[in-house]
Design an enzyme around this catalytic site. Structure first.
Site, PDB file in Angstrom:
ATOM      1  N   ASN A   7       6.726   5.627 -46.074  1.00 21.80           N
ATOM      2  CA  ASN A   7       7.657   6.753 -45.923  1.00 21.80           C
ATOM      3  C   ASN A   7       6.835   8.047 -45.990  1.00 21.80           C
ATOM      4  O   ASN A   7       6.468   8.492 -47.069  1.00 21.80           O
ATOM      5  CB  ASN A   7       8.700   6.699 -47.055  1.00 21.80           C
ATOM      6  CG  ASN A   7       9.644   7.880 -47.015  1.00 21.80           C
ATOM      7  OD1 ASN A   7       9.679   8.636 -46.035  1.00 21.80           O
ATOM      8  ND2 ASN A   7      10.418   8.056 -48.076  1.00 21.80           N
ATOM      9  N   TRP A   8       6.580   8.597 -44.800  1.00 25.81           N
ATOM     10  CA  TRP A   8       5.726   9.801 -44.751  1.00 25.81           C
ATOM     11  C   TRP A   8       6.476  11.058 -45.194  1.00 25.81           C
ATOM     12  O   TRP A   8       5.872  12.114 -45.337  1.00 25.81           O
ATOM     13  CB  TRP A   8       5.190  10.012 -43.336  1.00 25.81           C
ATOM     14  CG  TRP A   8       4.128   9.034 -42.922  1.00 25.81           C
ATOM     15  CD1 TRP A   8       3.618   8.004 -43.670  1.00 25.81           C
ATOM     16  CD2 TRP A   8       3.445   8.992 -41.665  1.00 25.81           C
ATOM     17  NE1 TRP A   8       2.667   7.337 -42.947  1.00 25.81           N
ATOM     18  CE2 TRP A   8       2.543   7.918 -41.714  1.00 25.81           C
ATOM     19  CE3 TRP A   8       3.524   9.761 -40.498  1.00 25.81           C
ATOM     20  CZ2 TRP A   8       1.709   7.602 -40.640  1.00 25.81           C
ATOM     21  CZ3 TRP A   8       2.710   9.435 -39.424  1.00 25.81           C
ATOM     22  CH2 TRP A   8       1.805   8.364 -39.501  1.00 25.81           C
ATOM     23  N   HIS A 102      18.133   7.589 -49.141  1.00 27.32           N
ATOM     24  CA  HIS A 102      17.014   7.959 -50.016  1.00 27.32           C
ATOM     25  C   HIS A 102      17.498   9.029 -51.003  1.00 27.32           C
ATOM     26  O   HIS A 102      18.288   9.911 -50.636  1.00 27.32           O
ATOM     27  CB  HIS A 102      15.847   8.487 -49.180  1.00 27.32           C
ATOM     28  CG  HIS A 102      14.585   8.622 -49.969  1.00 27.32           C
ATOM     29  ND1 HIS A 102      14.380   9.661 -50.847  1.00 27.32           N
ATOM     30  CD2 HIS A 102      13.480   7.841 -50.040  1.00 27.32           C
ATOM     31  CE1 HIS A 102      13.191   9.509 -51.428  1.00 27.32           C
ATOM     32  NE2 HIS A 102      12.627   8.402 -50.953  1.00 27.32           N
ATOM     33  N   GLU A 153      14.666   2.501 -55.988  1.00 28.29           N
ATOM     34  CA  GLU A 153      13.727   3.586 -56.261  1.00 28.29           C
ATOM     35  C   GLU A 153      14.234   4.391 -57.455  1.00 28.29           C
ATOM     36  O   GLU A 153      15.083   5.294 -57.283  1.00 28.29           O
ATOM     37  CB  GLU A 153      13.600   4.493 -55.034  1.00 28.29           C
ATOM     38  CG  GLU A 153      13.056   3.781 -53.822  1.00 28.29           C
ATOM     39  CD  GLU A 153      12.288   4.733 -52.926  1.00 28.29           C
ATOM     40  OE1 GLU A 153      11.099   4.515 -52.713  1.00 28.29           O
ATOM     41  OE2 GLU A 153      12.898   5.717 -52.458  1.00 28.29           O
ATOM     42  N   GLY A 159       7.338   9.893 -56.718  1.00 28.47           N
ATOM     43  CA  GLY A 159       6.389  10.996 -56.613  1.00 28.47           C
ATOM     44  C   GLY A 159       5.831  11.497 -57.940  1.00 28.47           C
ATOM     45  O   GLY A 159       5.225  12.569 -58.000  1.00 28.47           O
ATOM     46  N   SER A 189       6.051   5.591 -56.779  1.00 35.11           N
ATOM     47  CA  SER A 189       4.661   5.717 -57.224  1.00 35.11           C
ATOM     48  C   SER A 189       3.854   4.423 -57.091  1.00 35.11           C
ATOM     49  O   SER A 189       2.969   4.151 -57.913  1.00 35.11           O
ATOM     50  CB  SER A 189       4.598   6.252 -58.663  1.00 35.11           C
ATOM     51  OG  SER A 189       5.104   7.567 -58.714  1.00 35.11           O
TER      52      SER A 189
HETATM   53  P1  PGA Z   1       6.311   7.775 -53.842  1.00 35.67           P
HETATM   54  O1  PGA Z   1       7.639   7.901 -52.950  1.00 35.67           O
HETATM   55  O2  PGA Z   1       5.637   6.509 -53.460  1.00 35.67           O
HETATM   56  O3  PGA Z   1       5.511   9.000 -53.496  1.00 35.67           O
HETATM   57  O4  PGA Z   1       6.753   7.758 -55.259  1.00 35.67           O
HETATM   58  C1  PGA Z   1       8.442   6.797 -52.693  1.00 35.67           C
HETATM   59  C2  PGA Z   1       9.655   7.211 -51.932  1.00 35.67           C
HETATM   60  O5  PGA Z   1      10.221   8.285 -52.224  1.00 35.67           O
HETATM   61  O6  PGA Z   1      10.105   6.512 -50.998  1.00 35.67           O
END
Ligand code: PGA
Length: 226
Positions: A7-8, A102, A153, A159, A189
């Site tokens: 997921n960019w 998301h 998630e 993040g 993460s």
């Molecule tokens: P991350 O993001 O790997 O940077 O934690 C995951 C996401 O939000 O899909």
């Protein structure tokens, strides 16, 4: 099959995207292990770039089996007079998957559960497989239809560098009582250092990777280490 979803988010321009794909494909072609897993359809790589970069990437990635494209979002409106919107039908034949729900869409763009359910309907109507993101059980319970891919998630893990320990992820899955037709993905993460702990579990069917997917080598290593 294990899924590796990049997921960019809102990153990269066309040159960056093509350079990323060249590097990632080279790494893949050089690795007997990863190439073999892709050819035997034991793993699937889904790259989800910003929408305008999907088409240029399509041409590049087609030379390798089981690498495909997904979108991060599409319009809630099916078609018609909605200037500036990207309808799901415009993705047919290009994106095979769509990330829906998301937490960044829910929290920053006000998408509610009704929107999530409507987008699932739209994607399925046009033959695009939804990857439905949830951060809690309530969001799972509010889904109106069975889905093939659900990505857990946890908000605090996205993040932040604070990936959720594997035991807690598996406990969460247990609590959902998902059926055999649904693949359970973890995101938050994930990186090349913490991937081995998750990869050992057959209760986790794949990974949604944000930050660490921006670098082709890091993303490749996540696949290789798992
Ligand atoms: P991350 O993001 O790997 O940077 O934690 C995951 C996401 O939000 O899909």
């Amino acid at each position: 099959m294990k899924y590796f979803i990049a997921n960019w988010k809102a990153n990269k321009n066309a040159d960056d995207a093509l350079a990323w794909s060249d590097d990632f494909l080279k790494l893949t072609e050089k690795s007997e292990k990863v190439k073999n897993l892709l050819e035997r359809k034991l793993i699937k790589v889904i790259i989800c770039p910003p929408l305008t970069l999907i088409y240029p990437l399509k041409e590049r990635i087609k030379r390798i089996t089981n690498i495909c494209l997904g979108c991060q979002n599409f319009s809630l409106y099916e078609k018609g007079a909605y200037t500036g919107e990207n309808p799901v039908q415009s993705l047919v034949g290009i994106a095979e998957y769509a990330i829906i729900g998301h937490s960044e869409r829910r929290l920053k763009f006000g998408e509610d559960q009704e929107t999530v359910n409507k987008k699932i309907d739209l994607a399925q109507k046009y033959g695009i497989e939804p990857i439905v993101c949830i951060s809690c059980k309530k969001e799972w319970d509010s889904l109106k239809k069975p889905v093939k891919l659900v990505a857990f998630e946890p908000l605090e893990a996205i993040g932040s560098g604070n990936n959720m320990p594997v035991k807690k992820v598996i406990d969460f899955r247990q609590n959902l009582k998902i059926n055999d037709g649904t693949e359970f993905i973890y995101g938050g993460s994930v990186n090349e250092k913490n991937i081995p702990q998750y990869a050992l579990s057959d209760r986790i069917n794949g990974f949604l990777v944000g930050g660490a997917s921006l670098d082709p080598l890091s993303f490749f290593n996540i696949i290789k280490e798992s």
